[in-house]
Design a protein around this motif. Structure first.
Motif, short mmCIF file in Angstrom:
data_model
loop_
_atom_site.label_atom_id
_atom_site.label_comp_id
_atom_site.label_asym_id
_atom_site.label_seq_id
_atom_site.Cartn_x
_atom_site.Cartn_y
_atom_site.Cartn_z
N ALA A 139 0.82 -1.21 0.00
CA ALA A 139 0.00 0.00 0.00
C ALA A 139 0.86 1.26 0.00
N SER A 140 1.97 1.23 0.73
CA SER A 140 2.83 2.41 0.84
C SER A 140 3.51 2.74 -0.48
N THR A 141 3.74 1.75 -1.30
CA THR A 141 4.42 1.98 -2.58
C THR A 141 3.46 2.14 -3.75
N SER A 142 2.17 1.94 -3.50
CA SER A 142 1.20 1.94 -4.59
C SER A 142 1.21 3.23 -5.40
N VAL A 143 1.15 4.37 -4.70
CA VAL A 143 1.14 5.65 -5.39
C VAL A 143 2.53 6.27 -5.41
N ALA A 144 3.25 6.13 -4.28
CA ALA A 144 4.59 6.75 -4.19
C ALA A 144 5.52 6.23 -5.27
N SER A 145 5.40 4.94 -5.62
CA SER A 145 6.27 4.37 -6.65
C SER A 145 6.00 4.99 -8.01
N GLU A 146 4.75 5.41 -8.27
CA GLU A 146 4.40 6.05 -9.54
C GLU A 146 5.14 7.39 -9.67
N PHE A 147 5.27 8.09 -8.53
CA PHE A 147 6.01 9.35 -8.54
C PHE A 147 7.51 9.09 -8.65
N THR B 117 0.16 8.60 -0.90
CA THR B 117 -0.27 9.74 -1.70
C THR B 117 0.33 11.06 -1.20
N LEU B 118 0.69 11.10 0.07
CA LEU B 118 1.22 12.33 0.65
C LEU B 118 2.70 12.53 0.36
N PHE B 119 3.44 11.43 0.19
CA PHE B 119 4.88 11.52 -0.02
C PHE B 119 5.25 11.04 -1.42
N LYS B 120 6.07 11.82 -2.11
CA LYS B 120 6.57 11.38 -3.40
C LYS B 120 7.66 10.32 -3.23
N SER B 121 8.34 10.37 -2.09
CA SER B 121 9.41 9.42 -1.82
C SER B 121 8.83 8.06 -1.43
N GLN B 122 9.19 7.04 -2.18
CA GLN B 122 8.70 5.69 -1.91
C GLN B 122 9.22 5.17 -0.58
N SER B 123 10.51 5.39 -0.31
CA SER B 123 11.11 4.90 0.93
C SER B 123 10.51 5.59 2.15
N MET B 124 10.18 6.87 2.02
CA MET B 124 9.58 7.60 3.14
C MET B 124 8.18 7.07 3.44
N ALA B 125 7.43 6.80 2.38
CA ALA B 125 6.08 6.27 2.57
C ALA B 125 6.12 4.90 3.25
N VAL B 126 7.03 4.05 2.80
CA VAL B 126 7.16 2.71 3.40
C VAL B 126 7.61 2.83 4.85
N GLY B 127 8.59 3.72 5.10
CA GLY B 127 9.11 3.89 6.45
C GLY B 127 8.05 4.34 7.44
N PHE B 128 7.25 5.33 7.05
CA PHE B 128 6.18 5.81 7.92
C PHE B 128 5.11 4.74 8.12
N PHE C 154 -5.81 15.44 -1.16
CA PHE C 154 -4.45 15.82 -1.52
C PHE C 154 -4.04 15.27 -2.88
N PHE C 155 -4.56 14.10 -3.25
CA PHE C 155 -4.22 13.57 -4.57
C PHE C 155 -4.83 14.42 -5.68
N GLN C 156 -6.03 14.93 -5.43
CA GLN C 156 -6.69 15.78 -6.43
C GLN C 156 -5.88 17.05 -6.70
N ARG C 157 -5.17 17.54 -5.69
CA ARG C 157 -4.46 18.81 -5.80
C ARG C 157 -2.95 18.64 -5.84
N LYS C 158 -2.51 17.42 -5.93
CA LYS C 158 -1.07 17.17 -5.88
C LYS C 158 -0.38 17.58 -7.17
N ASP C 159 0.78 18.21 -7.01
CA ASP C 159 1.58 18.60 -8.18
C ASP C 159 2.29 17.38 -8.72
N VAL C 160 2.10 17.09 -9.99
CA VAL C 160 2.71 15.88 -10.58
C VAL C 160 3.97 16.19 -11.35
N SER C 161 4.44 17.41 -11.25
CA SER C 161 5.69 17.75 -11.93
C SER C 161 6.85 17.08 -11.23
N ILE C 162 7.67 16.37 -12.00
CA ILE C 162 8.78 15.64 -11.41
C ILE C 162 10.06 15.91 -12.24
#
Length: 322
Positions: free
Chosen positions: A121-129, A231-242, A314-322
Motif C-alpha cells: 500500500a505504501s508503494t502503490s502511489v509513491a512508486s508512480e512518482f 499519496t502524501l509523499f513522493k518518496s517511496q522509501s519515506m512512505a514505506v518507512g512511515f 491531496f491527490f486531487q491537488r497534488k503537483d505531478v511535476s517531477i
C-alpha cells in the motif's frame, strides 16, 4: 472503472515482490509448524477427565505443605481452579487439532500479512512518482479520483487475498501436524485484554473464523493509513518507512493509551490505537472499560472516513511535476 481496477491488479502481480510475499508466508508457516512439532509432542488425550482430576488432587495436596509461603499456595490454588474450570465446562485442555493449531499458533502470522500489505500500500502511489509513471496515468481520459480509487481497491483486494491464503494455509499446516479435528470442539480462550478476565468457551473453528473476521477491519485500516501516506509523499522509501512505523508502534502507543485511561483520561478512548487490535474481542466483550466492539468499529469508521478524505483531497491537488 473495472478496467482501471484490472489494470492495477495486473500491475501488482507484475511485481516479483507480490509473489514473494506468498512464498514467504508459506516458508514462515512451515518453520512455525516444524518448530511446534519439535517442541510440542503431546497428543490429544480422549479420556482426559481422570488425568485432570488427579492433577487437581495433587495440587490440593501440595497446598497443605506447611513449608510453602502464602504466595506459592495462592499460585497452586489458582492452577487447581483453572483445571477445575476445564472439568466444569467439559473442555479438553489437551486438545490438538488443525483448527486448534490455526486458532492459536497460526494467527500469530497475521501481523506478517499486515507488514507485507503495508509495503504494498505504501508503494502503490509513491512508486508512480518515484518511477515517473504518474504522468502516464493522469493523461488518460479518467478522473483523478477514479485512478486513485482503482489503486486502493486493488491494494485492499490483494491484502484480503494474502490474508485468506494464510488462513487456509494455517488449517492445512495444522492438518499435517495434528490431523483433521472437530470444527465444533470446545476450547477455553483466555482474554488478552489489559484487565484480563474469565476464559470464554467457544467452538474452536468458530473462534478461528471470528478472529479472521475481526482482523479484516484492522488490516483494511492499516492498508488505508499506508495508502494515504503513499499519496502524501513522493518518496517511496519515506512512505514505506512511515507505514511500517505506524504498524510496529501501535502496540507501544496502545500501552500509553491504556495508561491514560487508567488515569481517568476518558478522551483517550477516542484515539485510534486501542481499536487496531479487534481480535481481542474474540474472547472479551470489552477490551477497555466501556470500549465494546461496536464502539471500536464506530471509532474506526470515523478515522477511516477522515483518512480517505485526506487521501483523495491531496491527490486531487497534488503537483505531478517531477
Amino acid at each position: 472503472m473495472m478496467n482501471l481496477v484490472k489494470n492495477e491488479w495486473v500491475k501488482i502481480f507484475a511485481k516479483k515482490s507480490s509473489w514473494i510475499y506468498f512464498i514467504l508466508l508459506a516458508v514462515f508457516l512451515i518453520i512455525l509448524t516444524v518448530a511446534t512439532a519439535y517442541i510440542d509432542q503431546e497428543k490429544t488425550v480422549s479420556n482426559w477427565r481422570p488425568g485432570v482430576e488427579q492433577e487437581i488432587a495433587d495440587l490440593k495436596q501440595q497446598q497443605e505443605d506447611p513449608k510453602l509461603e502464602a504466595g506459592e499456595k495462592e499460585d497452586l490454588a489458582q492452577q487447581a481452579a483453572e483445571k477445575q474450570f476445564y472439568l466444569d465446562q467439559n473442555v479438553n485442555p489437551s486438545l490438538k487439532s488443525n483448527w486448534q493449531y490455526a486458532n492459536s499458533d497460526g494467527v500469530s502470522l497475521f501481523s506478517t500479512v499486515a507488514l507485507f500489505c503495508v509495503i504494498i500500500a505504501s508503494t502503490s502511489v509513491a512508486s508512480e512518482f518515484s518511477d515517473g509513471t504518474i504522468k502516464q496515468l493522469l493523461i488518460r481520459p479518467h478522473r483523478r479520483w477514479k485512478i486513485l480509487l482503482s489503486k486502493y481497491i486493488s491494494v485492499v483486494a490483494y491484502s484480503l487475498l494474502l490474508l485468506f491464503f494464510l488462513a487456509a494455509a494455517n488449517v492445512i499446516a495444522g492438518t499435517f501436524l495434528y490431523g483433521t479435528g472437530d470444527f465444533g470442539a470446545k476450547i477455553a480462550e483466555t482474554p488478552m485484554t489489559f484487565g484480563g478476565g474469565e476464559p470464554v468457551i467457544s467452538a474452536v473453528g468458530n473462534m478461528y473464523i471470528e478472529k479472521i473476521l475481526l482482523f479484516i477491519p484492522n488490516l483494511i485500516m492499516v492498508v488505508t493509513i499506508s495508502f494515504m501516506l503513499s499519496t502524501l509523499f513522493k518518496s517511496q522509501s519515506m512512505a514505506v518507512g512511515f507505514g511500517i512505523f505506524v504498524l510496529f508502534m501501535n502496540s507501544a502507543l496502545n500501552i500509553g493509551v491504556q495508561l491514560l485511561i487508567g488515569l481517568k483520561q476518558e478522551w483517550a478512548k477516542l484515539l485510534l490505537f486501542p481499536h487496531l487490535e479487534l481480535m481481542q474481542f474474540s474472547a472479551a466483550e470489552e477490551i477497555l472499560p466501556g470500549v465494546t466492539l461496536m464502539f471500536s468499529l464506530a471509532v474506526l469508521l470515523v478515522y477511516y472516513i477522515l483518512f480517505m478524505a485526506i487521501t483523495f483531497f491531496f491527490f486531487q491537488r497534488k503537483d505531478v511535476s517531477i
